[in-house]
Design an enzyme around this catalytic site. Sequence first.
Site, short mmCIF file in Angstrom:
data_model
loop_
_atom_site.label_atom_id
_atom_site.label_comp_id
_atom_site.label_asym_id
_atom_site.label_seq_id
_atom_site.Cartn_x
_atom_site.Cartn_y
_atom_site.Cartn_z
N GLY A 13 0.93 -1.78 -0.36
CA GLY A 13 0.06 -0.22 0.19
C GLY A 13 0.71 1.06 0.07
O GLY A 13 2.08 1.15 0.25
N SER A 128 -4.36 7.25 13.64
CA SER A 128 -3.99 8.35 12.78
C SER A 128 -4.67 9.55 13.93
O SER A 128 -5.22 9.07 14.88
CB SER A 128 -5.75 8.40 11.94
OG SER A 128 -5.74 8.94 11.17
N TYR A 153 -14.14 3.95 11.19
CA TYR A 153 -12.33 3.90 10.33
C TYR A 153 -12.38 4.80 11.51
O TYR A 153 -11.39 3.59 12.22
CB TYR A 153 -13.06 4.77 9.44
CG TYR A 153 -11.27 4.98 9.66
CD1 TYR A 153 -10.63 3.74 8.31
CD2 TYR A 153 -10.55 6.09 9.78
CE1 TYR A 153 -9.61 3.87 8.81
CE2 TYR A 153 -9.37 6.77 9.06
CZ TYR A 153 -8.12 5.30 8.82
OH TYR A 153 -7.22 5.47 8.72
N LYS A 157 -9.39 3.25 14.48
CA LYS A 157 -8.16 2.84 15.38
C LYS A 157 -8.12 2.95 16.73
O LYS A 157 -7.39 3.09 17.51
CB LYS A 157 -8.34 4.70 14.54
CG LYS A 157 -7.36 4.50 13.03
CD LYS A 157 -6.28 3.43 12.94
CE LYS A 157 -6.90 2.79 10.78
NZ LYS A 157 -5.57 1.82 11.26
N TYR A 180 -0.95 8.99 12.32
CA TYR A 180 -0.69 10.16 11.16
C TYR A 180 -1.04 11.46 11.07
O TYR A 180 -2.27 11.08 11.09
CB TYR A 180 -0.66 9.49 10.23
CG TYR A 180 0.39 7.61 9.78
CD1 TYR A 180 1.21 7.65 11.27
CD2 TYR A 180 -0.69 6.99 8.78
CE1 TYR A 180 2.04 6.12 10.92
CE2 TYR A 180 0.29 5.47 8.92
CZ TYR A 180 1.45 5.53 10.10
OH TYR A 180 1.19 3.69 9.88
N GLY A 300 -18.76 16.42 8.54
CA GLY A 300 -17.57 15.01 9.16
C GLY A 300 -16.86 16.72 9.21
O GLY A 300 -15.50 15.93 9.94
P1 NAD Z 1 -3.18 1.63 1.80
O1 NAD Z 1 -4.87 1.40 1.41
O2 NAD Z 1 -2.70 1.96 0.51
O3 NAD Z 1 -3.16 0.03 1.96
C1 NAD Z 1 -3.28 -0.87 2.72
C2 NAD Z 1 -2.61 -1.99 2.77
O4 NAD Z 1 -3.56 -3.09 3.02
C3 NAD Z 1 -3.31 -2.31 0.89
O5 NAD Z 1 -2.31 -2.93 0.53
C4 NAD Z 1 -4.06 -3.37 1.24
O6 NAD Z 1 -4.15 -3.93 0.13
C5 NAD Z 1 -3.40 -4.08 2.30
N1 NAD Z 1 -5.03 -4.97 2.94
C6 NAD Z 1 -6.10 -3.70 3.37
N2 NAD Z 1 -6.44 -5.69 4.25
C7 NAD Z 1 -5.77 -6.20 4.34
C8 NAD Z 1 -6.25 -7.61 4.56
N3 NAD Z 1 -7.26 -8.46 4.89
N4 NAD Z 1 -4.90 -8.75 4.13
C9 NAD Z 1 -4.33 -8.01 3.67
N5 NAD Z 1 -3.82 -7.23 3.18
C10 NAD Z 1 -4.83 -6.19 3.33
O7 NAD Z 1 -3.41 2.45 2.62
P2 NAD Z 1 -2.19 3.60 3.80
O8 NAD Z 1 -2.39 4.84 3.26
O9 NAD Z 1 -1.18 3.13 3.07
O10 NAD Z 1 -2.45 3.51 4.47
C11 NAD Z 1 -2.02 2.88 5.66
C12 NAD Z 1 -2.30 2.67 7.16
O11 NAD Z 1 -2.01 3.68 7.68
C13 NAD Z 1 -4.08 2.11 7.28
O12 NAD Z 1 -4.34 0.90 8.28
C14 NAD Z 1 -4.62 3.52 7.54
O13 NAD Z 1 -5.78 3.17 7.53
C15 NAD Z 1 -3.29 3.97 8.16
N6 NAD Z 1 -3.55 5.71 8.14
C16 NAD Z 1 -3.68 6.27 6.55
C17 NAD Z 1 -3.79 7.47 6.69
C18 NAD Z 1 -3.23 8.34 5.21
O14 NAD Z 1 -4.00 9.75 4.87
N7 NAD Z 1 -3.13 7.65 4.00
C19 NAD Z 1 -3.80 8.16 7.95
C20 NAD Z 1 -4.09 7.86 8.48
C21 NAD Z 1 -3.57 6.51 8.82
C1 WQD Z 2 -7.88 17.31 3.53
C2 WQD Z 2 -8.45 18.35 3.65
C3 WQD Z 2 -10.77 18.77 3.24
C4 WQD Z 2 -10.52 16.73 -0.77
C5 WQD Z 2 -8.91 11.89 6.07
C6 WQD Z 2 -8.99 10.79 7.31
C7 WQD Z 2 -7.60 10.95 8.33
C8 WQD Z 2 -6.27 11.15 7.76
C9 WQD Z 2 -6.79 11.14 6.53
C10 WQD Z 2 -6.60 8.38 7.67
C11 WQD Z 2 -10.12 19.17 3.83
C12 WQD Z 2 -10.01 19.08 2.28
C13 WQD Z 2 -10.15 17.16 0.41
C14 WQD Z 2 -10.80 17.65 -1.71
C15 WQD Z 2 -10.78 19.74 -0.46
N1 WQD Z 2 -6.96 8.78 7.43
N2 WQD Z 2 -10.79 18.75 0.97
N3 WQD Z 2 -11.33 18.68 -1.52
O1 WQD Z 2 -9.84 14.77 5.41
O2 WQD Z 2 -8.05 15.32 6.89
O3 WQD Z 2 -8.50 13.56 6.68
O4 WQD Z 2 -7.46 11.75 5.85
O5 WQD Z 2 -6.76 8.04 9.13
O6 WQD Z 2 -8.84 10.04 9.02
O7 WQD Z 2 -10.78 11.38 7.04
O8 WQD Z 2 -8.17 14.72 4.58
O9 WQD Z 2 -7.20 15.14 2.30
O10 WQD Z 2 -9.83 14.51 2.93
O11 WQD Z 2 -8.89 16.16 2.67
O12 WQD Z 2 -11.08 20.63 -0.23
O13 WQD Z 2 -11.24 17.07 -3.05
O14 WQD Z 2 -9.03 18.92 1.81
O15 WQD Z 2 -12.13 19.31 3.05
O16 WQD Z 2 -9.69 19.87 4.75
P1 WQD Z 2 -8.70 14.67 5.95
P2 WQD Z 2 -8.23 14.81 3.27
#
Ligand code: NAD
Ligand code: WQD
Length: 342
Positions: A13, A128, A153, A157, A180, A300
């Site tokens: 991922g 997160s 979601y 977490k 993160y 939200g």
């Molecule tokens: P991503 O979707 O790119 O990566 C997750 C990976 O896990 C994918 O490759 C998917 O195929 C794999 N996966 C999902 N369910 C699975 C399962 N049951 N078995 C095996 N593989 C599985 O997401 P990411 O952005 O790299 O996020 C990684 C982690 O970080 C997640 O836990 C996400 O919740 C957390 N996170 C992400 C963000 C963000 O904005 N990207 C922010 C905060 C937290």
């Molecule tokens: C960022 C800002 C939007 C898209 C989400 C999850 C959070 C975490 C990170 C996993 C906001 C604005 C966005 C668009 C816009 N993930 N926006 N137009 O909402 O901070 O967080 O991802 O844990 O849990 O909720 O990130 O990138 O969606 O938005 O104006 O088309 O950009 O309103 O202010 P967010 P985001």
Amino acid sequence: MTMKKILVTGGLGYIGSHTVVELQNSGFQVIIIDNLSNSSLDVLEGITNISKTPPAFERLDLRIKADVSDFFKRNKDIEGIIHFAASKAVGESVENPLLYYENNLNTLIYLLQECNACGIENFIFSSSCTVYGEPDSLPITEDAPVKAATSPYGNTKQISEEILKDTCSVSSLKSIALRYFNPIGAHKTAEIGELPAGVPQNLVPFITQTAAGIRKELSVFGDDYPTEDGSCIRDYIHVVDLAKAHVIALQRLLSANNETQFEVFNLGTGRGSSVLEVVNSFEKTTGQKLNYKIVARRPGDVISVYADTKKANKILGWKAEKTMEEALESAWKWERKIRNIS
Ligand code: NAD
Ligand code: WQD
């Protein structure tokens, strides 16, 4: 010297793949588990091209308990786990909560059961900033209250952190939850990056897809918030900085330098940027004019969140180093590469 073997779940991922590169660059042997539900096998090639080492890979669904158990029977020498695998789309979690509770909680529980059974003591978890909800004060420190989750979601977490804390208190497990903020950008080689499925929900992939002509225009969700320019504020962190923090956190556990068995760290830059600032910075850095319009607020959305990073700076000795410009430039380079734009 034998290399320590680390299991990276979700290692194909977005954040996982960048972390695998940093782990391999730091001398760890990596085995990835991924079910490809939100990634593709091409990512393996990208990782290999950067680090010149192909990581081991097993296509496996962590929701299938028997398969998880079988994996650990065949891999007795794992010294640590970095658990990225999860479903992460906030809106989808509202529509299909059970998918999220199953995928984000069962997978964690099965892995922790195997840690207990196999004596694996080092566990890094992807948490997160969503656990903070709308903060009472800024920047947010780790001891700010965890607010009632606004989506399944976010709830997964919060519950995951509780599961880890409780498990650490009755076993030899040591765990670090990394909260993160908003990860953006891609590896500078453009060999790996973010691959959102369908219409991107996150800001930066929407921006790069708009600039690439895949989306007609970016909707900026609200310009009437109580912020300087009226748009929401977030802490955008380069994914490579984030990846490096995982290596440091893992080394902390492996060398038993942790102060308590369960620790939590914010991973952000400590700087808040508004949506309009990101848009302007993208245009300035890349020279691409971005088609955007202001629309209504997105339900939200919190107004403003950014991290207090002192704990990670002091205790982990980690600091985000890359700039917003570097992140946006790398995101754009990645988008151009995958769309064959010169
Ligand atoms: P991503 O979707 O790119 O990566 C997750 C990976 O896990 C994918 O490759 C998917 O195929 C794999 N996966 C999902 N369910 C699975 C399962 N049951 N078995 C095996 N593989 C599985 O997401 P990411 O952005 O790299 O996020 C990684 C982690 O970080 C997640 O836990 C996400 O919740 C957390 N996170 C992400 C963000 C963000 O904005 N990207 C922010 C905060 C937290
Ligand atoms: C960022 C800002 C939007 C898209 C989400 C999850 C959070 C975490 C990170 C996993 C906001 C604005 C966005 C668009 C816009 N993930 N926006 N137009 O909402 O901070 O967080 O991802 O844990 O849990 O909720 O990130 O990138 O969606 O938005 O104006 O088309 O950009 O309103 O202010 P967010 P985001």
